[in-house]
Design a protein around this motif. Structure first.
Motif, short mmCIF file in Angstrom:
data_model
loop_
_atom_site.label_atom_id
_atom_site.label_comp_id
_atom_site.label_asym_id
_atom_site.label_seq_id
_atom_site.Cartn_x
_atom_site.Cartn_y
_atom_site.Cartn_z
N ASP A 199 82.36 98.13 27.52
CA ASP A 199 81.61 97.26 26.60
C ASP A 199 81.46 95.83 27.11
OD1 ASP A 199 81.40 99.44 24.81
OD2 ASP A 199 83.35 98.94 23.93
N GLU A 200 81.66 95.59 28.41
CA GLU A 200 81.46 94.27 29.00
C GLU A 200 80.61 94.40 30.26
OE1 GLU A 200 85.05 92.12 29.81
OE2 GLU A 200 85.87 92.47 27.82
N ASP A 201 79.91 93.33 30.60
CA ASP A 201 79.17 93.29 31.86
C ASP A 201 80.16 93.14 33.01
OD1 ASP A 201 76.72 93.42 30.54
OD2 ASP A 201 76.52 91.24 30.45
N ASN A 209 81.85 91.37 36.01
CA ASN A 209 82.08 89.98 36.38
C ASN A 209 82.61 89.93 37.79
OD1 ASN A 209 81.52 88.49 33.89
ND2 ASN A 209 83.24 89.64 33.06
#
Length: 80
Positions: free
Chosen positions: A43-45, A47
């Motif tokens: 649920d995160e891009d 990095n």
């Protein structure tokens, strides 16, 4: 310390990264892309960070130039 929070990351040899933040554990993946380390959590891009080490102090800088300073610890002191 990130946004007033303390967290610990443990990077395993198999490409797994485990983060402990405010008592919560989250598991993601890490990769090396050129001279950057990249992390991807559910649920995160993704990095990616450039890393500069000076002794045990490590500075991670993202693509926008925002830096984060961390302390490198031996082993897995939080048993992640």
């Amino acid at each position: 310390d990130l946004q007033g929070k303390t967290y610990h990351d443990y990077y395993r040899k198999d490409g797994t990264v485990i983060t402990l933040e405010d008592g919560e554990v989250e598991t993601g993946k890490w990769t090396l892309e050129g001279d950057k380390v990249c992390t991807k959590f559910p649920d995160e891009d993704k990095n990616c960070f450039s890393i500069v080490a000076n002794g045990r102090t490590v500075t991670l800088t993202d693509a926008k130039g925002k830096g984060l300073r961390a302390t490198l610890l031996r082993g897995n002191p939080k048993d992640l």
